[in-house]
Design a protein around this motif. Structure first.
Motif: not given
Length: 70
Positions: A53-56, A32-37, A20-26, A58-65
């Motif tokens: 923006w939090l980016e996770v 950057q780190g690891e998330l568990q279930h 997982a990663k967090i990006f600012d507005s720029t 999942f291996g087959d896709r990236l999810e952004h929140l």
């Protein structure tokens, strides 16, 4: 919106941790780190107020929140 800590819940059929990663507005990566279930608390007290923006990966896709720090 969160002040210093926000919670994220990861639900996936993939085993192990997820990158997982967090990006600012720029677009600059600020964390950057690891998330568990399951539900996890991420402390981000050092971040300035703003939109991120939090980016996770999942291996087959990236999810952004979109997350907002007060």
């Amino acid at each position: 919106p969160f002040t210093n800590i926000f919670q994220v819940e990861i639900v996936s059929s993939k085993e192990g941790s997820l990158s997982a990663k967090i990006f600012d507005s720029t677009g600059r990566m600020v964390w950057q780190g690891e998330l568990q279930h399951g539900v996890q608390a991420l402390e981000q007290a050092y971040l300035q107020s703003g939109i991120y923006w939090l980016e996770v990966d999942f291996g087959d896709r990236l999810e952004h929140l979109r997350i907002v720090k007060n």
